[in-house]
Design a protein around this motif. Structure first.
Motif, PDB file in Angstrom:
ATOM      1  N   ASN A  70      10.642   2.349   2.773  1.00 33.74           N
ATOM      2  CA  ASN A  70      10.200   2.009   1.429  1.00 33.74           C
ATOM      3  C   ASN A  70       8.702   2.243   1.270  1.00 33.74           C
ATOM      4  O   ASN A  70       7.897   1.766   2.051  1.00 33.74           O
ATOM      5  N   THR A  71       8.327   2.979   0.240  1.00 37.79           N
ATOM      6  CA  THR A  71       6.932   3.240  -0.085  1.00 37.79           C
ATOM      7  C   THR A  71       6.570   2.441  -1.328  1.00 37.79           C
ATOM      8  O   THR A  71       7.307   2.441  -2.305  1.00 37.79           O
ATOM      9  N   THR A  72       5.437   1.756  -1.267  1.00 36.71           N
ATOM     10  CA  THR A  72       4.988   0.926  -2.374  1.00 36.71           C
ATOM     11  C   THR A  72       3.598   1.355  -2.798  1.00 36.71           C
ATOM     12  O   THR A  72       2.707   1.496  -1.964  1.00 36.71           O
ATOM     13  N   SER A  73       3.406   1.557  -4.098  1.00 38.66           N
ATOM     14  CA  SER A  73       2.083   1.859  -4.635  1.00 38.66           C
ATOM     15  C   SER A  73       1.349   0.554  -4.895  1.00 38.66           C
ATOM     16  O   SER A  73       1.864  -0.320  -5.587  1.00 38.66           O
ATOM     17  N   VAL A  74       0.156   0.437  -4.346  1.00 41.66           N
ATOM     18  CA  VAL A  74      -0.670  -0.746  -4.562  1.00 41.66           C
ATOM     19  C   VAL A  74      -1.704  -0.379  -5.612  1.00 41.66           C
ATOM     20  O   VAL A  74      -2.576   0.456  -5.371  1.00 41.66           O
ATOM     21  N   VAL A  75      -1.578  -0.995  -6.783  1.00 34.77           N
ATOM     22  CA  VAL A  75      -2.468  -0.670  -7.902  1.00 34.77           C
ATOM     23  C   VAL A  75      -3.162  -1.924  -8.444  1.00 34.77           C
ATOM     24  O   VAL A  75      -3.679  -1.915  -9.558  1.00 34.77           O
ATOM     25  N   ALA A  76      -3.164  -2.992  -7.674  1.00 32.30           N
ATOM     26  CA  ALA A  76      -3.837  -4.227  -8.058  1.00 32.30           C
ATOM     27  C   ALA A  76      -4.286  -4.938  -6.792  1.00 32.30           C
ATOM     28  O   ALA A  76      -3.803  -4.665  -5.701  1.00 32.30           O
ATOM     29  N   SER A  77      -5.219  -5.857  -6.969  1.00 32.59           N
ATOM     30  CA  SER A  77      -5.718  -6.617  -5.830  1.00 32.59           C
ATOM     31  C   SER A  77      -5.814  -8.078  -6.226  1.00 32.59           C
ATOM     32  O   SER A  77      -6.208  -8.383  -7.349  1.00 32.59           O
ATOM     33  N   PRO A 114       2.216  -7.874   0.919  1.00 37.87           N
ATOM     34  CA  PRO A 114       3.421  -7.094   1.221  1.00 37.87           C
ATOM     35  C   PRO A 114       4.666  -7.982   1.281  1.00 37.87           C
ATOM     36  O   PRO A 114       4.613  -9.115   1.750  1.00 37.87           O
ATOM     37  N   VAL A 115       5.766  -7.434   0.790  1.00 42.97           N
ATOM     38  CA  VAL A 115       7.054  -8.124   0.850  1.00 42.97           C
ATOM     39  C   VAL A 115       7.866  -7.550   2.010  1.00 42.97           C
ATOM     40  O   VAL A 115       7.489  -6.544   2.611  1.00 42.97           O
ATOM     41  N   ALA A 116       9.000  -8.169   2.303  1.00 41.82           N
ATOM     42  CA  ALA A 116       9.807  -7.799   3.474  1.00 41.82           C
ATOM     43  C   ALA A 116      10.231  -6.340   3.469  1.00 41.82           C
ATOM     44  O   ALA A 116      10.384  -5.732   4.524  1.00 41.82           O
ATOM     45  N   THR A 117      10.427  -5.760   2.297  1.00 39.79           N
ATOM     46  CA  THR A 117      10.908  -4.377   2.243  1.00 39.79           C
ATOM     47  C   THR A 117       9.782  -3.345   2.198  1.00 39.79           C
ATOM     48  O   THR A 117      10.051  -2.148   2.191  1.00 39.79           O
ATOM     49  N   ASP A 118       8.537  -3.771   2.186  1.00 37.55           N
ATOM     50  CA  ASP A 118       7.425  -2.817   2.209  1.00 37.55           C
ATOM     51  C   ASP A 118       7.295  -2.219   3.602  1.00 37.55           C
ATOM     52  O   ASP A 118       7.271  -2.945   4.597  1.00 37.55           O
ATOM     53  N   ALA A 119       7.213  -0.902   3.666  1.00 38.14           N
ATOM     54  CA  ALA A 119       7.012  -0.219   4.939  1.00 38.14           C
ATOM     55  C   ALA A 119       5.720   0.590   4.918  1.00 38.14           C
ATOM     56  O   ALA A 119       5.025   0.699   5.922  1.00 38.14           O
ATOM     57  N   PHE A 120       5.407   1.190   3.759  1.00 39.16           N
ATOM     58  CA  PHE A 120       4.264   2.086   3.654  1.00 39.16           C
ATOM     59  C   PHE A 120       3.556   1.791   2.340  1.00 39.16           C
ATOM     60  O   PHE A 120       4.105   2.039   1.270  1.00 39.16           O
ATOM     61  N   LEU A 121       2.351   1.222   2.427  1.00 41.32           N
ATOM     62  CA  LEU A 121       1.584   0.885   1.232  1.00 41.32           C
ATOM     63  C   LEU A 121       0.604   2.010   0.935  1.00 41.32           C
ATOM     64  O   LEU A 121      -0.213   2.371   1.775  1.00 41.32           O
ATOM     65  N   LEU A 122       0.703   2.552  -0.268  1.00 38.51           N
ATOM     66  CA  LEU A 122      -0.196   3.610  -0.719  1.00 38.51           C
ATOM     67  C   LEU A 122      -1.170   2.982  -1.708  1.00 38.51           C
ATOM     68  O   LEU A 122      -0.798   2.630  -2.834  1.00 38.51           O
ATOM     69  N   GLY A 162      10.055  -9.464  11.303  1.00 42.87           N
ATOM     70  CA  GLY A 162      11.222  -9.124  12.110  1.00 42.87           C
ATOM     71  C   GLY A 162      11.028  -7.868  12.943  1.00 42.87           C
ATOM     72  O   GLY A 162      11.975  -7.139  13.214  1.00 42.87           O
ATOM     73  N   GLY A 163       9.797  -7.581  13.348  1.00 41.89           N
ATOM     74  CA  GLY A 163       9.530  -6.415  14.183  1.00 41.89           C
ATOM     75  C   GLY A 163       9.258  -5.133  13.407  1.00 41.89           C
ATOM     76  O   GLY A 163       8.934  -4.111  14.001  1.00 41.89           O
ATOM     77  N   PHE A 164       9.374  -5.177  12.072  1.00 39.71           N
ATOM     78  CA  PHE A 164       9.175  -3.963  11.285  1.00 39.71           C
ATOM     79  C   PHE A 164       7.692  -3.731  11.015  1.00 39.71           C
ATOM     80  O   PHE A 164       6.999  -4.607  10.513  1.00 39.71           O
ATOM     81  N   PRO A 165       7.195  -2.535  11.351  1.00 41.33           N
ATOM     82  CA  PRO A 165       5.778  -2.224  11.162  1.00 41.33           C
ATOM     83  C   PRO A 165       5.419  -2.052   9.692  1.00 41.33           C
ATOM     84  O   PRO A 165       6.286  -1.973   8.823  1.00 41.33           O
ATOM     85  N   LEU A 166       4.126  -1.967   9.445  1.00 39.58           N
ATOM     86  CA  LEU A 166       3.603  -1.775   8.105  1.00 39.58           C
ATOM     87  C   LEU A 166       2.464  -0.765   8.178  1.00 39.58           C
ATOM     88  O   LEU A 166       1.553  -0.925   8.985  1.00 39.58           O
ATOM     89  N   ALA A 167       2.539   0.269   7.367  1.00 35.73           N
ATOM     90  CA  ALA A 167       1.464   1.260   7.292  1.00 35.73           C
ATOM     91  C   ALA A 167       0.731   1.077   5.973  1.00 35.73           C
ATOM     92  O   ALA A 167       1.355   0.814   4.940  1.00 35.73           O
ATOM     93  N   ILE A 168      -0.597   1.206   6.024  1.00 38.74           N
ATOM     94  CA  ILE A 168      -1.426   1.070   4.824  1.00 38.74           C
ATOM     95  C   ILE A 168      -2.340   2.279   4.766  1.00 38.74           C
ATOM     96  O   ILE A 168      -3.033   2.587   5.746  1.00 38.74           O
ATOM     97  N   LYS A 169      -2.360   2.965   3.624  1.00 38.15           N
ATOM     98  CA  LYS A 169      -3.085   4.238   3.502  1.00 38.15           C
ATOM     99  C   LYS A 169      -3.841   4.304   2.185  1.00 38.15           C
ATOM    100  O   LYS A 169      -3.304   3.950   1.131  1.00 38.15           O
TER     101      LYS A 169
END
Length: 142
Positions: free
Chosen positions: A49-56, A60-68, A86-93
């Motif tokens: 799951n890819t999520t666009s971050v457009v606010a601050s 991150p929620v449980a289904t976020d995997a890659f934050l753009l 639960g062991g699932f990584p998170l990428a932030i870019k």
């Protein structure tokens, strides 16, 4: 889904009583299929799951995997507890190309640490981090 807190699956009533060659009733089959489908959907979201971050700030929620991150200003990413992932990584870019000017600060949750620190910063344009949850916090992929 019929999973307990340890992730052990309990099939719907009647699902375990079918003998080889028996016909599984539609309602039972549908319940089994929905459980498997829900589990696979959640796994797929956690992996891809890819999520666009457009606010601050953003949490991150449980289904976020890659934050753009694409925001015209400084951004705070407030991590959930590592244990909740639960062991699932998170990428932030940074995809704005402006992290040098508009830093992206990644903050820990509670007493978790990020490689021993309370926060890390993406301050290079187009930069990013891969974070992996471990006991007591997060580690970065080298």
């Amino acid at each position: 889904m019929p999973f307990d807190s340890d992730g052990v699956y309990t099939p719907p009533a009647g699902a375990t009583t079918a003998a080889p060659g028996d016909i599984i009733r539609s309602a039972t089959w549908n319940a089994i299929f929905e459980d498997i489908s829900d589990a696979l959907t959640l796994l797929g979201e956690q992996l891809y799951n890819t999520t666009s971050v457009v606010a601050s700030p953003y949490v991150p929620v449980a289904t976020d995997a890659f934050l753009l991150v694409n925001f015209a200003g400084a951004v705070a990413i407030n991590l959930p507890s590592a244990a909740s992932r639960g062991g699932f990584p998170l990428a932030i870019k940074d995809i704005s190309g402006a992290a040098h000017t508009n830093n992206i600060t990644i903050n820990r949750d509670g007493t978790d640490t990020i490689e021993g620190a309370t926060s890390i910063v993406i301050d290079a344009d187009w930069g990013g981090w891969h974070l992996y949850p471990v006991t007591g916090g997060w580690v970065l992929r080298p």
